[in-house]
Design an enzyme around this catalytic site. Structure first.
Site, PDB file in Angstrom:
ATOM      1  N   PHE A 113      90.203  49.463  13.614  1.00 35.71           N
ATOM      2  CA  PHE A 113      89.362  50.018  12.544  1.00 35.71           C
ATOM      3  C   PHE A 113      90.051  51.263  12.016  1.00 35.71           C
ATOM      4  O   PHE A 113      90.192  52.254  12.724  1.00 35.71           O
ATOM      5  CB  PHE A 113      87.939  50.363  13.018  1.00 35.71           C
TER       6      PHE A 113
ATOM      7  N   ASP B  83      96.632  56.624  14.792  1.00 35.84           N
ATOM      8  CA  ASP B  83      95.367  56.966  14.144  1.00 35.84           C
ATOM      9  C   ASP B  83      94.481  57.619  15.206  1.00 35.84           C
ATOM     10  O   ASP B  83      93.839  56.943  16.000  1.00 35.84           O
ATOM     11  CB  ASP B  83      94.707  55.709  13.570  1.00 35.84           C
TER      12      ASP B  83
ATOM     13  N   LYS C 204      87.611  63.313  10.786  1.00 30.71           N
ATOM     14  CA  LYS C 204      86.327  63.520  11.480  1.00 30.71           C
ATOM     15  C   LYS C 204      86.124  64.958  11.972  1.00 30.71           C
ATOM     16  O   LYS C 204      85.714  65.812  11.210  1.00 30.71           O
ATOM     17  CB  LYS C 204      86.180  62.501  12.607  1.00 30.71           C
TER      18      LYS C 204
HETATM   19  C1  LIG Z   1      90.127  55.292  14.007  1.00 23.74           C
HETATM   20  C2  LIG Z   1      89.518  55.500  12.656  1.00 23.74           C
HETATM   21  N1  LIG Z   1      90.312  55.586  11.578  1.00 23.74           N
HETATM   22  C3  LIG Z   1      89.827  55.792  10.355  1.00 23.74           C
HETATM   23  C4  LIG Z   1      88.455  55.908  10.137  1.00 23.74           C
HETATM   24  C5  LIG Z   1      87.931  56.106   8.745  1.00 23.74           C
HETATM   25  O1  LIG Z   1      87.426  57.401   8.577  1.00 23.74           O
HETATM   26  P1  LIG Z   1      86.464  57.717   7.345  1.00 23.74           P
HETATM   27  O2  LIG Z   1      85.160  57.033   7.610  1.00 23.74           O
HETATM   28  O3  LIG Z   1      86.343  59.226   7.359  1.00 23.74           O
HETATM   29  O4  LIG Z   1      87.139  57.200   6.118  1.00 23.74           O
HETATM   30  C6  LIG Z   1      87.588  55.812  11.227  1.00 23.74           C
HETATM   31  C7  LIG Z   1      86.139  55.897  11.040  1.00 23.74           C
HETATM   32  O5  LIG Z   1      85.339  55.532  11.881  1.00 23.74           O
HETATM   33  C8  LIG Z   1      88.137  55.601  12.519  1.00 23.74           C
HETATM   34  O6  LIG Z   1      87.359  55.482  13.603  1.00 23.74           O
END
Ligand SMILES: Cc1ncc(COP(=O)(O)O)c(C=O)c1O
Length: 400
Positions: A141, A226, A255
Protein backbone atom coordinates in the site's frame (compact mmCIF):
# COMPACT_ATOMS: atom_id res chain seq x y z
CA UNK A 1 -30.77 12.60 23.72
CA UNK A 2 -27.50 11.40 22.20
CA UNK A 3 -26.16 13.59 19.40
CA UNK A 4 -24.08 10.83 17.77
CA UNK A 5 -26.68 9.05 15.56
CA UNK A 6 -27.86 12.26 13.88
CA UNK A 7 -24.28 13.52 13.55
CA UNK A 8 -23.23 10.26 11.86
CA UNK A 9 -26.12 10.52 9.39
CA UNK A 10 -25.37 14.16 8.76
CA UNK A 11 -21.72 13.35 8.00
CA UNK A 12 -22.82 10.86 5.31
CA UNK A 13 -25.35 13.07 3.56
CA UNK A 14 -23.16 15.17 1.27
CA UNK A 15 -20.10 12.94 1.14
CA UNK A 16 -18.80 10.47 -1.42
CA UNK A 17 -18.84 7.09 0.29
CA UNK A 18 -15.16 6.32 -0.10
CA UNK A 19 -14.85 5.50 3.62
CA UNK A 20 -16.84 3.35 6.02
CA UNK A 21 -16.09 5.05 9.35
CA UNK A 22 -17.01 3.66 12.74
CA UNK A 23 -20.09 5.47 14.05
CA UNK A 24 -18.24 7.78 16.42
CA UNK A 25 -18.21 11.57 16.01
CA UNK A 26 -15.13 13.07 17.59
CA UNK A 27 -15.08 16.67 18.70
CA UNK A 28 -11.95 17.04 20.81
CA UNK A 29 -8.80 15.16 21.78
CA UNK A 30 -5.70 15.26 23.90
CA UNK A 31 -2.77 12.86 24.11
CA UNK A 32 -4.03 9.31 23.56
CA UNK A 33 -7.69 10.13 24.17
CA UNK A 34 -10.49 11.53 22.03
CA UNK A 35 -13.93 12.74 23.14
CA UNK A 36 -17.10 12.46 21.08
CA UNK A 37 -19.99 14.89 20.68
CA UNK A 38 -21.79 13.19 23.58
CA UNK A 39 -18.83 13.57 25.92
CA UNK A 40 -17.75 9.91 25.77
CA UNK A 41 -14.01 9.28 25.85
CA UNK A 42 -12.14 6.72 23.78
CA UNK A 43 -8.55 5.50 23.82
CA UNK A 44 -7.24 6.13 20.29
CA UNK A 45 -5.46 2.97 19.18
CA UNK A 46 -5.24 4.00 15.54
CA UNK A 47 -3.53 7.37 15.90
CA UNK A 48 -4.55 8.57 12.45
CA UNK A 49 -2.81 5.60 10.81
CA UNK A 50 0.38 6.72 12.62
CA UNK A 51 -0.02 10.40 11.71
CA UNK A 52 -0.52 11.01 15.44
CA UNK A 53 2.62 9.31 16.75
CA UNK A 54 3.06 12.13 19.30
CA UNK A 55 -0.56 11.99 20.37
CA UNK A 56 -3.28 14.53 19.83
CA UNK A 57 -2.23 18.13 20.26
CA UNK A 58 1.26 17.54 21.61
CA UNK A 59 2.06 20.79 23.46
CA UNK A 60 5.38 21.44 21.68
CA UNK A 61 3.80 20.89 18.26
CA UNK A 62 0.75 23.01 19.03
CA UNK A 63 3.00 25.79 20.31
CA UNK A 64 5.09 25.68 17.12
CA UNK A 65 1.94 25.80 14.98
CA UNK A 66 0.43 28.71 16.93
CA UNK A 67 3.66 30.70 16.81
CA UNK A 68 3.98 30.16 13.07
CA UNK A 69 0.29 30.98 12.39
CA UNK A 70 0.92 34.38 13.91
CA UNK A 71 3.86 35.09 11.59
CA UNK A 72 3.71 33.49 8.16
CA UNK A 73 1.76 30.56 6.71
CA UNK A 74 2.47 30.30 2.98
CA UNK A 75 4.90 31.68 0.45
CA UNK A 76 5.07 28.95 -2.21
CA UNK A 77 8.53 27.79 -3.22
CA UNK A 78 8.80 30.77 -5.56
CA UNK A 79 10.39 32.49 -2.56
CA UNK A 80 12.50 31.23 0.30
CA UNK A 81 11.05 31.49 3.81
CA UNK A 82 12.83 31.46 7.13
CA UNK A 83 11.53 28.05 8.33
CA UNK A 84 12.77 26.11 5.31
CA UNK A 85 16.49 25.69 5.91
CA UNK A 86 16.21 24.40 9.49
CA UNK A 87 13.58 21.87 8.51
CA UNK A 88 15.53 20.49 5.57
CA UNK A 89 18.85 20.38 7.42
CA UNK A 90 17.44 18.75 10.55
CA UNK A 91 15.33 16.19 8.68
CA UNK A 92 18.27 15.31 6.43
CA UNK A 93 20.41 14.80 9.54
CA UNK A 94 17.76 12.59 11.17
CA UNK A 95 17.71 10.47 8.00
CA UNK A 96 21.49 10.46 7.57
CA UNK A 97 20.99 11.83 4.05
CA UNK A 98 22.27 14.92 2.28
CA UNK A 99 19.04 16.29 0.81
CA UNK A 100 15.30 16.32 1.38
CA UNK A 101 12.40 17.28 -0.86
CA UNK A 102 9.27 18.29 1.05
CA UNK A 103 5.79 17.50 -0.23
CA UNK A 104 2.41 17.16 1.53
CA UNK A 105 0.76 13.75 1.43
CA UNK A 106 2.31 10.32 1.53
CA UNK A 107 1.14 9.53 -1.98
CA UNK A 108 2.97 12.62 -3.23
CA UNK A 109 6.16 11.42 -1.55
CA UNK A 110 5.76 8.06 -3.32
CA UNK A 111 5.10 9.77 -6.67
CA UNK A 112 8.17 11.91 -6.06
CA UNK A 113 10.24 8.83 -5.29
CA UNK A 114 9.08 7.17 -8.51
CA UNK A 115 9.91 10.23 -10.61
CA UNK A 116 13.34 10.65 -9.01
CA UNK A 117 14.16 6.94 -9.43
CA UNK A 118 13.18 7.03 -13.11
CA UNK A 119 15.19 10.20 -13.76
CA UNK A 120 18.17 8.70 -11.93
CA UNK A 121 17.78 5.59 -14.07
CA UNK A 122 17.91 7.53 -17.33
CA UNK A 123 20.52 10.11 -16.36
CA UNK A 124 22.86 8.18 -14.05
CA UNK A 125 22.35 4.46 -14.69
CA UNK A 126 21.94 4.92 -18.44
CA UNK A 127 18.63 3.09 -18.93
CA UNK A 128 17.32 3.67 -22.50
CA UNK A 129 14.57 6.30 -22.71
CA UNK A 130 11.14 5.08 -21.64
CA UNK A 131 12.37 1.63 -20.56
CA UNK A 132 12.69 2.01 -16.77
CA UNK A 133 10.95 -0.46 -14.49
CA UNK A 134 10.41 -0.48 -10.74
CA UNK A 135 9.92 -3.67 -8.74
CA UNK A 136 7.26 -3.59 -6.01
CA UNK A 137 5.72 -6.15 -3.66
CA UNK A 138 2.41 -7.95 -3.55
CA UNK A 139 0.17 -6.64 -0.81
CA UNK A 140 1.73 -3.17 -1.00
CA UNK A 141 0.00 0.00 0.00
CA UNK A 142 1.65 3.19 -1.20
CA UNK A 143 -1.34 5.53 -1.67
CA UNK A 144 -4.22 6.26 -3.99
CA UNK A 145 -3.01 8.09 -7.10
CA UNK A 146 -3.64 6.54 -10.51
CA UNK A 147 0.02 5.55 -10.90
CA UNK A 148 0.22 4.07 -7.40
CA UNK A 149 -2.97 2.03 -7.70
CA UNK A 150 -1.63 0.73 -11.01
CA UNK A 151 0.72 -1.52 -9.03
CA UNK A 152 -1.64 -2.31 -6.15
CA UNK A 153 -2.73 -5.94 -5.74
CA UNK A 154 -5.85 -4.94 -3.80
CA UNK A 155 -8.82 -5.09 -6.17
CA UNK A 156 -10.81 -2.49 -4.18
CA UNK A 157 -7.96 -0.04 -4.54
CA UNK A 158 -7.33 -0.80 -8.21
CA UNK A 159 -10.41 -2.02 -10.11
CA UNK A 160 -11.99 0.34 -12.64
CA UNK A 161 -9.31 2.99 -12.28
CA UNK A 162 -7.38 2.01 -15.40
CA UNK A 163 -5.79 2.48 -17.85
CA UNK A 164 -2.89 1.71 -15.58
CA UNK A 165 0.60 3.20 -15.55
CA UNK A 166 3.12 0.75 -16.98
CA UNK A 167 6.65 0.19 -15.69
CA UNK A 168 6.06 -1.81 -12.51
CA UNK A 169 6.77 -5.45 -11.72
CA UNK A 170 5.08 -7.12 -8.78
CA UNK A 171 6.79 -9.88 -6.79
CA UNK A 172 5.75 -11.71 -3.60
CA UNK A 173 6.70 -9.77 -0.45
CA UNK A 174 9.53 -11.39 1.47
CA UNK A 175 10.74 -13.54 -1.46
CA UNK A 176 14.32 -12.60 -2.33
CA UNK A 177 14.65 -15.11 -5.16
CA UNK A 178 11.58 -13.70 -6.91
CA UNK A 179 12.95 -10.20 -6.47
CA UNK A 180 16.33 -11.17 -7.92
CA UNK A 181 14.55 -12.72 -10.89
CA UNK A 182 12.45 -9.62 -11.54
CA UNK A 183 15.37 -7.16 -11.49
CA UNK A 184 16.98 -6.57 -14.89
CA UNK A 185 19.18 -4.00 -16.64
CA UNK A 186 16.26 -1.57 -16.88
CA UNK A 187 15.30 -1.78 -13.20
CA UNK A 188 15.83 1.59 -11.52
CA UNK A 189 14.35 0.89 -8.10
CA UNK A 190 12.92 -1.60 -5.68
CA UNK A 191 10.08 0.12 -3.82
CA UNK A 192 9.00 -1.54 -0.57
CA UNK A 193 7.43 -0.97 2.81
CA UNK A 194 9.88 -2.43 5.38
CA UNK A 195 6.75 -3.61 7.20
CA UNK A 196 3.49 -3.74 5.22
CA UNK A 197 1.07 -1.67 7.29
CA UNK A 198 -2.24 -1.74 5.45
CA UNK A 199 -1.73 -5.39 4.60
CA UNK A 200 -2.01 -6.12 8.33
CA UNK A 201 1.38 -5.10 9.78
CA UNK A 202 3.22 -7.84 7.91
CA UNK A 203 6.87 -8.17 8.96
CA UNK A 204 9.08 -9.73 6.26
CA UNK A 205 11.26 -12.76 7.08
CA UNK A 206 14.55 -12.09 8.82
CA UNK A 207 17.29 -11.29 6.36
CA UNK A 208 14.91 -10.05 3.68
CA UNK A 209 15.66 -6.33 3.94
CA UNK A 210 19.46 -6.86 4.13
CA UNK A 211 19.06 -9.16 1.12
CA UNK A 212 17.19 -6.45 -0.77
CA UNK A 213 19.98 -4.00 0.10
CA UNK A 214 22.65 -6.41 -1.20
CA UNK A 215 20.75 -7.11 -4.39
CA UNK A 216 20.25 -3.40 -5.07
CA UNK A 217 23.98 -2.78 -4.55
CA UNK A 218 24.97 -5.64 -6.85
CA UNK A 219 22.58 -4.64 -9.62
CA UNK A 220 22.91 -0.84 -9.37
CA UNK A 221 19.29 -0.34 -8.37
CA UNK A 222 17.91 2.16 -5.85
CA UNK A 223 16.35 0.76 -2.67
CA UNK A 224 13.39 3.03 -1.97
CA UNK A 225 11.89 2.45 1.48
CA UNK A 226 8.34 3.65 2.01
CA UNK A 227 8.54 4.48 5.72
CA UNK A 228 5.45 6.69 5.58
CA UNK A 229 3.69 4.52 8.15
CA UNK A 230 6.56 2.49 9.63
CA UNK A 231 8.94 5.40 10.14
CA UNK A 232 9.38 8.14 12.72
CA UNK A 233 9.26 6.05 15.86
CA UNK A 234 6.39 3.66 15.20
CA UNK A 235 8.39 0.43 15.35
CA UNK A 236 10.71 1.36 18.23
CA UNK A 237 13.38 2.99 16.06
CA UNK A 238 13.41 6.09 13.89
CA UNK A 239 13.10 3.83 10.83
CA UNK A 240 11.94 0.24 10.54
CA UNK A 241 14.88 -0.38 8.15
CA UNK A 242 17.27 0.55 10.95
CA UNK A 243 16.13 -2.47 12.98
CA UNK A 244 17.39 -4.71 10.18
CA UNK A 245 20.66 -2.78 9.92
CA UNK A 246 19.66 -1.50 6.50
CA UNK A 247 20.05 1.98 5.01
CA UNK A 248 17.95 2.51 1.87
CA UNK A 249 18.94 4.91 -0.89
CA UNK A 250 15.74 6.85 -0.45
CA UNK A 251 13.33 7.27 2.46
CA UNK A 252 9.72 8.20 1.77
CA UNK A 253 8.23 9.88 4.83
CA UNK A 254 4.85 11.34 5.71
CA UNK A 255 2.08 10.95 8.27
CA UNK A 256 3.78 11.62 11.66
CA UNK A 257 6.05 14.21 10.03
CA UNK A 258 3.11 16.64 10.17
CA UNK A 259 2.67 16.12 13.91
CA UNK A 260 -1.03 15.35 13.44
CA UNK A 261 -1.56 19.00 12.54
CA UNK A 262 -0.78 19.51 8.85
CA UNK A 263 0.02 17.13 5.99
CA UNK A 264 3.79 16.99 5.57
CA UNK A 265 5.72 14.42 3.57
CA UNK A 266 9.25 14.25 2.28
CA UNK A 267 11.75 12.29 0.27
CA UNK A 268 15.25 12.01 1.73
CA UNK A 269 18.26 10.85 -0.26
CA UNK A 270 21.83 11.77 -1.11
CA UNK A 271 22.83 14.28 -3.77
CA UNK A 272 23.70 11.62 -6.36
CA UNK A 273 20.02 10.60 -6.31
CA UNK A 274 17.86 13.59 -5.36
CA UNK A 275 20.24 15.93 -7.14
CA UNK A 276 18.90 14.77 -10.53
CA UNK A 277 15.94 17.18 -10.25
CA UNK A 278 16.31 20.62 -11.78
CA UNK A 279 13.96 23.65 -11.49
CA UNK A 280 10.63 23.09 -13.20
CA UNK A 281 10.79 19.28 -13.10
CA UNK A 282 8.88 18.69 -9.87
CA UNK A 283 7.11 20.68 -7.20
CA UNK A 284 4.05 21.48 -5.14
CA UNK A 285 2.39 24.78 -4.20
CA UNK A 286 2.08 23.76 -0.56
CA UNK A 287 5.12 21.50 -0.22
CA UNK A 288 7.55 22.84 2.37
CA UNK A 289 5.29 25.73 3.39
CA UNK A 290 6.22 27.74 6.51
CA UNK A 291 3.52 26.27 8.75
CA UNK A 292 4.39 22.73 7.67
CA UNK A 293 8.11 23.35 8.18
CA UNK A 294 7.62 24.92 11.62
CA UNK A 295 5.58 21.94 12.84
CA UNK A 296 7.74 19.30 11.13
CA UNK A 297 10.97 20.81 12.48
CA UNK A 298 9.53 20.38 15.96
CA UNK A 299 8.61 16.78 15.06
CA UNK A 300 12.20 16.13 14.00
CA UNK A 301 13.45 17.66 17.27
CA UNK A 302 11.12 15.43 19.30
CA UNK A 303 12.47 12.40 17.43
CA UNK A 304 16.06 13.55 17.83
CA UNK A 305 15.68 13.06 21.61
CA UNK A 306 15.11 9.33 21.04
CA UNK A 307 12.39 9.33 23.71
CA UNK A 308 9.56 8.30 21.42
CA UNK A 309 11.52 5.51 19.78
CA UNK A 310 12.39 4.22 23.28
CA UNK A 311 8.79 4.39 24.44
CA UNK A 312 7.65 2.55 21.35
CA UNK A 313 10.23 -0.22 21.83
CA UNK A 314 9.58 -0.65 25.58
CA UNK A 315 5.82 -0.27 25.57
CA UNK A 316 5.64 -2.31 22.38
CA UNK A 317 7.04 -5.28 24.34
CA UNK A 318 4.19 -4.89 26.79
CA UNK A 319 1.57 -4.55 24.06
CA UNK A 320 2.83 -7.62 22.18
CA UNK A 321 3.12 -9.71 25.36
CA UNK A 322 -0.51 -8.85 26.20
CA UNK A 323 -1.68 -9.66 22.69
CA UNK A 324 0.30 -12.90 22.43
CA UNK A 325 -1.47 -14.08 25.58
CA UNK A 326 -4.74 -13.84 23.63
CA UNK A 327 -3.58 -16.14 20.83
CA UNK A 328 -5.77 -19.21 21.16
CA UNK A 329 -8.42 -17.18 23.00
CA UNK A 330 -9.96 -15.50 20.01
CA UNK A 331 -6.79 -14.38 18.27
CA UNK A 332 -5.21 -16.57 15.61
CA UNK A 333 -2.01 -14.57 15.14
CA UNK A 334 -0.26 -11.38 16.23
CA UNK A 335 2.43 -9.58 14.25
CA UNK A 336 4.29 -6.33 14.41
CA UNK A 337 7.03 -4.36 16.01
CA UNK A 338 7.07 -1.59 18.61
CA UNK A 339 3.69 0.00 19.22
CA UNK A 340 2.33 -1.46 16.01
CA UNK A 341 0.38 -4.68 15.83
CA UNK A 342 -1.66 -6.60 13.30
CA UNK A 343 -4.08 -9.09 14.85
CA UNK A 344 -5.90 -11.87 13.07
CA UNK A 345 -9.14 -12.60 14.86
CA UNK A 346 -10.60 -16.07 14.58
CA UNK A 347 -12.96 -15.52 11.60
CA UNK A 348 -15.44 -17.95 13.17
CA UNK A 349 -15.85 -15.47 16.03
CA UNK A 350 -16.35 -12.17 14.21
CA UNK A 351 -15.06 -9.94 11.44
CA UNK A 352 -12.46 -7.26 12.03
CA UNK A 353 -15.16 -4.65 11.57
CA UNK A 354 -17.35 -6.25 14.24
CA UNK A 355 -14.40 -6.42 16.62
CA UNK A 356 -13.71 -2.71 16.08
CA UNK A 357 -17.37 -1.84 16.66
CA UNK A 358 -17.38 -3.78 19.91
CA UNK A 359 -14.09 -2.23 20.97
CA UNK A 360 -15.60 1.18 20.26
CA UNK A 361 -18.53 0.38 22.55
CA UNK A 362 -15.91 -0.34 25.20
CA UNK A 363 -14.12 2.95 24.61
CA UNK A 364 -11.23 1.82 22.41
CA UNK A 365 -10.81 2.94 18.79
CA UNK A 366 -9.06 0.64 16.32
CA UNK A 367 -9.43 -0.09 12.62
CA UNK A 368 -9.98 -3.28 10.71
CA UNK A 369 -8.14 -4.06 7.53
CA UNK A 370 -8.74 -7.07 5.27
CA UNK A 371 -11.33 -9.55 6.63
CA UNK A 372 -10.76 -10.46 10.24
CA UNK A 373 -7.52 -8.52 10.70
CA UNK A 374 -7.31 -5.41 12.85
CA UNK A 375 -4.48 -3.01 13.47
CA UNK A 376 -3.38 -1.34 16.65
CA UNK A 377 -1.13 1.70 16.37
CA UNK A 378 -1.64 3.81 19.49
CA UNK A 379 0.11 7.16 19.93
CA UNK A 380 3.64 6.73 21.25
CA UNK A 381 2.66 8.80 24.30
CA UNK A 382 0.34 6.01 25.49
CA UNK A 383 1.08 4.75 29.03
CA UNK A 384 1.61 1.19 30.26
CA UNK A 385 -1.74 1.32 32.10
CA UNK A 386 -3.52 2.47 28.95
CA UNK A 387 -2.00 -0.39 26.99
CA UNK A 388 -3.19 -2.84 29.62
CA UNK A 389 -6.62 -1.24 29.42
CA UNK A 390 -6.77 -1.63 25.62
CA UNK A 391 -5.66 -5.28 25.81
CA UNK A 392 -8.23 -5.98 28.54
CA UNK A 393 -11.00 -4.50 26.40
CA UNK A 394 -9.90 -6.62 23.46
CA UNK A 395 -9.88 -9.72 25.68
CA UNK A 396 -13.44 -8.89 26.77
CA UNK A 397 -14.57 -8.42 23.15
CA UNK A 398 -13.05 -11.77 22.14
CA UNK A 399 -14.60 -13.48 25.13
CA UNK A 400 -17.96 -12.28 23.74
C1 LIG B 1 3.11 2.88 3.54
C2 LIG B 1 2.23 3.98 3.05
N1 LIG B 1 2.60 4.70 1.98
C3 LIG B 1 1.86 5.71 1.51
C4 LIG B 1 0.64 6.04 2.10
C5 LIG B 1 -0.18 7.15 1.53
O1 LIG B 1 -0.19 8.26 2.38
P1 LIG B 1 -1.31 9.39 2.20
O2 LIG B 1 -2.61 8.80 2.63
O3 LIG B 1 -0.84 10.51 3.10
O4 LIG B 1 -1.31 9.77 0.76
C6 LIG B 1 0.21 5.31 3.20
C7 LIG B 1 -1.08 5.60 3.83
O5 LIG B 1 -1.64 4.83 4.58
C8 LIG B 1 1.02 4.25 3.68
O6 LIG B 1 0.65 3.50 4.73
Amino acid sequence: MLRTPAAVQDAERHTAHNYHPLPVVISSAEGSWVTDVDGRRYLDCLAGYSALNFGHRHPALIAAAHAQLDKLTLTSRAFVHDQFADFCRELAALCGKELVLPMNTGAEAVETGIKVARKWGYQVKGVPAGQANIVVAEGNFHGRTTTIVSFSTDSDARADFGPYTPGFRIVPYGDLAALAEAVDEQTVAVLLEPIQGEQGVVVPPEGYLPGVRRLCDERNVLFVADEIQSGLGRTGATFACEQEGVVPDMYLLGKALGGGIVPVSAVAADTDVLGVLRPGQHGSTFGGNPLACAVATEVVRLLATGEFQRRSAELGERLHAGLRALVGSGLVAVRGRGLWAGLDIDPALMSGREACERLMERGVLAKDTHGSTIRLAPPLVITAEEIDHAVAQLAAVLAG
